[in-house]
Design a protein around this motif. Structure first.
Motif, PDB file in Angstrom:
ATOM      1  N   LYS A   1       0.789  -1.227   0.000  1.00  0.00           N
ATOM      2  CA  LYS A   1       0.000   0.000   0.000  1.00  0.00           C
ATOM      3  C   LYS A   1       0.823   1.280   0.000  1.00  0.00           C
ATOM      4  O   LYS A   1       0.393   2.300  -0.529  1.00  0.00           O
ATOM      5  N   VAL A   2       1.972   1.251   0.630  1.00  0.00           N
ATOM      6  CA  VAL A   2       2.744   2.483   0.780  1.00  0.00           C
ATOM      7  C   VAL A   2       4.226   2.150   0.738  1.00  0.00           C
ATOM      8  O   VAL A   2       4.645   1.054   1.123  1.00  0.00           O
ATOM      9  N   TYR A   3       5.017   3.114   0.253  1.00  0.00           N
ATOM     10  CA  TYR A   3       6.460   2.890   0.221  1.00  0.00           C
ATOM     11  C   TYR A   3       7.088   3.360   1.542  1.00  0.00           C
ATOM     12  O   TYR A   3       6.734   4.390   2.094  1.00  0.00           O
ATOM     13  N   PHE A   4       8.021   2.580   2.015  1.00  0.00           N
ATOM     14  CA  PHE A   4       8.873   2.933   3.142  1.00  0.00           C
ATOM     15  C   PHE A   4      10.050   1.971   3.107  1.00  0.00           C
ATOM     16  O   PHE A   4       9.967   0.897   2.506  1.00  0.00           O
ATOM     17  N   PRO A   5      11.162   2.323   3.728  1.00  0.00           N
ATOM     18  CA  PRO A   5      12.292   1.386   3.757  1.00  0.00           C
ATOM     19  C   PRO A   5      11.879   0.104   4.466  1.00  0.00           C
ATOM     20  O   PRO A   5      11.469   0.121   5.622  1.00  0.00           O
ATOM     21  N   ARG A   6      11.984  -1.005   3.782  1.00  0.00           N
ATOM     22  CA  ARG A   6      11.493  -2.266   4.332  1.00  0.00           C
ATOM     23  C   ARG A   6      12.239  -2.697   5.593  1.00  0.00           C
ATOM     24  O   ARG A   6      11.696  -3.441   6.410  1.00  0.00           O
ATOM     25  N   ILE A   7      13.443  -2.216   5.757  1.00  0.00           N
ATOM     26  CA  ILE A   7      14.220  -2.600   6.929  1.00  0.00           C
ATOM     27  C   ILE A   7      13.606  -2.040   8.218  1.00  0.00           C
ATOM     28  O   ILE A   7      13.949  -2.470   9.323  1.00  0.00           O
ATOM     29  N   VAL A   8      12.690  -1.089   8.086  1.00  0.00           N
ATOM     30  CA  VAL A   8      11.980  -0.564   9.248  1.00  0.00           C
ATOM     31  C   VAL A   8      11.232  -1.682   9.971  1.00  0.00           C
ATOM     32  O   VAL A   8      11.150  -1.688  11.207  1.00  0.00           O
ATOM     33  N   LEU A   9      10.691  -2.647   9.231  1.00  0.00           N
ATOM     34  CA  LEU A   9       9.899  -3.723   9.837  1.00  0.00           C
ATOM     35  C   LEU A   9      10.731  -4.592  10.784  1.00  0.00           C
ATOM     36  O   LEU A   9      10.346  -4.788  11.939  1.00  0.00           O
ATOM     37  N   PRO A  10      11.869  -5.151  10.353  1.00  0.00           N
ATOM     38  CA  PRO A  10      12.662  -5.944  11.306  1.00  0.00           C
ATOM     39  C   PRO A  10      13.223  -5.118  12.455  1.00  0.00           C
ATOM     40  O   PRO A  10      13.327  -5.616  13.582  1.00  0.00           O
ATOM     41  N   LEU A  11      13.559  -3.865  12.200  1.00  0.00           N
ATOM     42  CA  LEU A  11      14.077  -3.037  13.286  1.00  0.00           C
ATOM     43  C   LEU A  11      13.004  -2.775  14.343  1.00  0.00           C
ATOM     44  O   LEU A  11      13.283  -2.820  15.552  1.00  0.00           O
ATOM     45  N   SER A  12      11.783  -2.512  13.902  1.00  0.00           N
ATOM     46  CA  SER A  12      10.710  -2.211  14.856  1.00  0.00           C
ATOM     47  C   SER A  12      10.330  -3.422  15.700  1.00  0.00           C
ATOM     48  O   SER A  12       9.855  -3.273  16.830  1.00  0.00           O
ATOM     49  N   SER A  13      10.540  -4.622  15.165  1.00  0.00           N
ATOM     50  CA  SER A  13      10.146  -5.835  15.895  1.00  0.00           C
ATOM     51  C   SER A  13      11.036  -6.115  17.095  1.00  0.00           C
ATOM     52  O   SER A  13      10.711  -6.949  17.941  1.00  0.00           O
ATOM     53  N   MET A  14      12.164  -5.433  17.203  1.00  0.00           N
ATOM     54  CA  MET A  14      13.086  -5.664  18.319  1.00  0.00           C
ATOM     55  C   MET A  14      12.662  -4.924  19.577  1.00  0.00           C
ATOM     56  O   MET A  14      13.272  -5.089  20.632  1.00  0.00           O
ATOM     57  N   GLY A  15      11.617  -4.102  19.466  1.00  0.00           N
ATOM     58  CA  GLY A  15      11.180  -3.330  20.626  1.00  0.00           C
ATOM     59  C   GLY A  15      10.673  -4.200  21.760  1.00  0.00           C
ATOM     60  O   GLY A  15      10.930  -3.926  22.940  1.00  0.00           O
ATOM     61  N   VAL A  16       9.925  -5.263  21.429  1.00  0.00           N
ATOM     62  CA  VAL A  16       9.377  -6.152  22.461  1.00  0.00           C
ATOM     63  C   VAL A  16      10.509  -6.814  23.241  1.00  0.00           C
ATOM     64  O   VAL A  16      10.467  -6.899  24.481  1.00  0.00           O
ATOM     65  N   ALA A  17      11.518  -7.285  22.532  1.00  0.00           N
ATOM     66  CA  ALA A  17      12.656  -7.923  23.197  1.00  0.00           C
ATOM     67  C   ALA A  17      13.369  -6.947  24.117  1.00  0.00           C
ATOM     68  O   ALA A  17      13.864  -7.323  25.188  1.00  0.00           O
ATOM     69  N   SER A  18      13.424  -5.669  23.729  1.00  0.00           N
ATOM     70  CA  SER A  18      14.084  -4.663  24.561  1.00  0.00           C
ATOM     71  C   SER A  18      13.313  -4.423  25.853  1.00  0.00           C
ATOM     72  O   SER A  18      13.919  -4.244  26.923  1.00  0.00           O
ATOM     73  N   VAL A  19      11.983  -4.422  25.782  1.00  0.00           N
ATOM     74  CA  VAL A  19      11.170  -4.245  26.990  1.00  0.00           C
ATOM     75  C   VAL A  19      11.394  -5.421  27.947  1.00  0.00           C
ATOM     76  O   VAL A  19      11.577  -5.237  29.158  1.00  0.00           O
ATOM     77  N   ASP A  20      11.372  -6.634  27.405  1.00  0.00           N
ATOM     78  CA  ASP A  20      11.622  -7.813  28.240  1.00  0.00           C
ATOM     79  C   ASP A  20      13.000  -7.749  28.886  1.00  0.00           C
ATOM     80  O   ASP A  20      13.182  -8.145  30.045  1.00  0.00           O
ATOM     81  N   LEU A  21      13.979  -7.260  28.131  1.00  0.00           N
ATOM     82  CA  LEU A  21      15.340  -7.152  28.661  1.00  0.00           C
ATOM     83  C   LEU A  21      15.390  -6.209  29.854  1.00  0.00           C
ATOM     84  O   LEU A  21      16.049  -6.503  30.866  1.00  0.00           O
ATOM     85  N   LEU A  22      14.707  -5.081  29.764  1.00  0.00           N
ATOM     86  CA  LEU A  22      14.697  -4.128  30.874  1.00  0.00           C
ATOM     87  C   LEU A  22      14.048  -4.731  32.115  1.00  0.00           C
ATOM     88  O   LEU A  22      14.532  -4.534  33.240  1.00  0.00           O
ATOM     89  N   VAL A  23      12.960  -5.476  31.920  1.00  0.00           N
ATOM     90  CA  VAL A  23      12.285  -6.107  33.055  1.00  0.00           C
ATOM     91  C   VAL A  23      13.195  -7.137  33.707  1.00  0.00           C
ATOM     92  O   VAL A  23      13.316  -7.202  34.939  1.00  0.00           O
ATOM     93  N   GLN A  24      13.858  -7.941  32.886  1.00  0.00           N
ATOM     94  CA  GLN A  24      14.733  -8.978  33.435  1.00  0.00           C
ATOM     95  C   GLN A  24      15.984  -8.395  34.067  1.00  0.00           C
ATOM     96  O   GLN A  24      16.572  -9.004  34.962  1.00  0.00           O
ATOM     97  N   ALA A  25      16.401  -7.208  33.624  1.00  0.00           N
ATOM     98  CA  ALA A  25      17.548  -6.549  34.252  1.00  0.00           C
ATOM     99  C   ALA A  25      17.239  -6.207  35.707  1.00  0.00           C
ATOM    100  O   ALA A  25      18.123  -6.274  36.575  1.00  0.00           O
ATOM    101  N   VAL A  26      15.979  -5.846  35.980  1.00  0.00           N
ATOM    102  CA  VAL A  26      15.582  -5.574  37.364  1.00  0.00           C
ATOM    103  C   VAL A  26      15.697  -6.851  38.200  1.00  0.00           C
ATOM    104  O   VAL A  26      16.123  -6.821  39.358  1.00  0.00           O
ATOM    105  N   LEU A  27      15.325  -7.993  37.597  1.00  0.00           N
ATOM    106  CA  LEU A  27      15.464  -9.268  38.310  1.00  0.00           C
ATOM    107  C   LEU A  27      16.922  -9.581  38.611  1.00  0.00           C
ATOM    108  O   LEU A  27      17.242 -10.133  39.670  1.00  0.00           O
TER     109      LEU A  27
END
Length: 260
Positions: A99-125
């Motif tokens: 539907k729209v043009y954008f750099p496709r690499i944005v998709l894999p980069l954005s998917s790493m956000g969930v893993a980063s949130v989990d990492l911060l939570v586990q760092a507290v542990l």
């Protein structure tokens, strides 16, 4: 290679998709972010009973085995979560691709956000576990971001290759959980690298996560430093894999909308 200047122009889209990925992950979930706590805690308990005590992996360690295992599991969970999300990112974003043009690499980069949130939570542990065992971090803790960056680079490197292949061969996403499970036992998550024969160490450290996990443990606990020559092997392997992944992804992204 990707056009990084163009990627910078689409930084707002990257932020939006990252926040959406985090929201989708925990939407309609009873435990929500607490899953980032439950899974590693249960795994560490199992590892301590089976590998730490029954298999004798705890013998000769300078730190309690639960701390040792948890500091191997946290970077590994970050890697596994980021890799799995990256692999499914392009296929999962197929509605946008046509539907729209954008750099496709944005998709894999954005998917790493969930893993980063989990990492911060586990760092507290990790902090709580070190307080429980009365372990103080060393001055080497300031190098921790570098080893976490190496972990993220390894996940992105593998993810770029696999997500591009997954567009054409959907078997990839089914094979990833198997390789992640096998990879955990081929990385120093539940055992120290001293268990590996000397003649196999160079090959062993071609695994990017071998150097990353050892670096994380050393930076937090301040134990005997890893063998930097072998850690360098992991760094070089990660950079080569990442450069190849960027090139391959960029060469194939123009066909995503037609194939997906």
């Amino acid at each position: 290679m990707p056009d990084f200047r163009e990627l910078w122009q689409y930084r707002d889209l990257l932020s939006l998709l990252t926040l959406r990925s985090i929201a989708v992950q925990y939407r309609q979930s009873v435990l929500g972010v607490a899953w980032a706590v439950v899974r590693p805690v249960v795994n560490v308990l199992i590892f301590t009973l089976i590998f730490g005590k029954a298999a004798g992996f705890a013998e000769g360690l300078d730190v309690p085995y639960p701390v040792f295992a948890f500091l191997g599991l946290v970077p590994w969970n970050f890697f596994a979560s980021a890799l799995a999300g990256t692999v499914q990112s392009v296929v999962g974003g197929q509605a946008m691709l046509t539907k729209v043009y954008f750099p496709r690499i944005v998709l894999p980069l954005s998917s790493m956000g969930v893993a980063s949130v989990d990492l911060l939570v586990q760092a507290v542990l990790v902090v709580g576990l070190m307080v429980w065992y009365q372990i103080l971090p060393s001055a080497a803790v300031f190098t921790l971001p570098a080893f976490l960056l190496l972990t993220a680079a390894a996940a992105l490197a593998g993810g770029l290759w696999l997500t591009a292949l997954n567009v054409k061969y959907r078997d990839i996403e089914h094979a990833v959980p198997f390789f992640v499970q096998a990879g955990m036992y081929l990385s120093p998550v539940i055992y120290p690298p001293s268990f590996i024969p000397e003649e196999w160490l160079a090959l062993y450290y071609l695994n990017p996560m071998a150097g990353a996990i050892e670096g994380v443990r050393w930076s937090v606990l301040g134990t005997d430093p890893p063998q930097w020559g072998y850690v360098g092997v992991s760094v070089v392997a990660t950079l080569v894999l990442l450069a190849g992944g960027l090139i391959y992804f960029t060469r194939t992204e123009r066909t995503f909308a037609d194939v997906v």
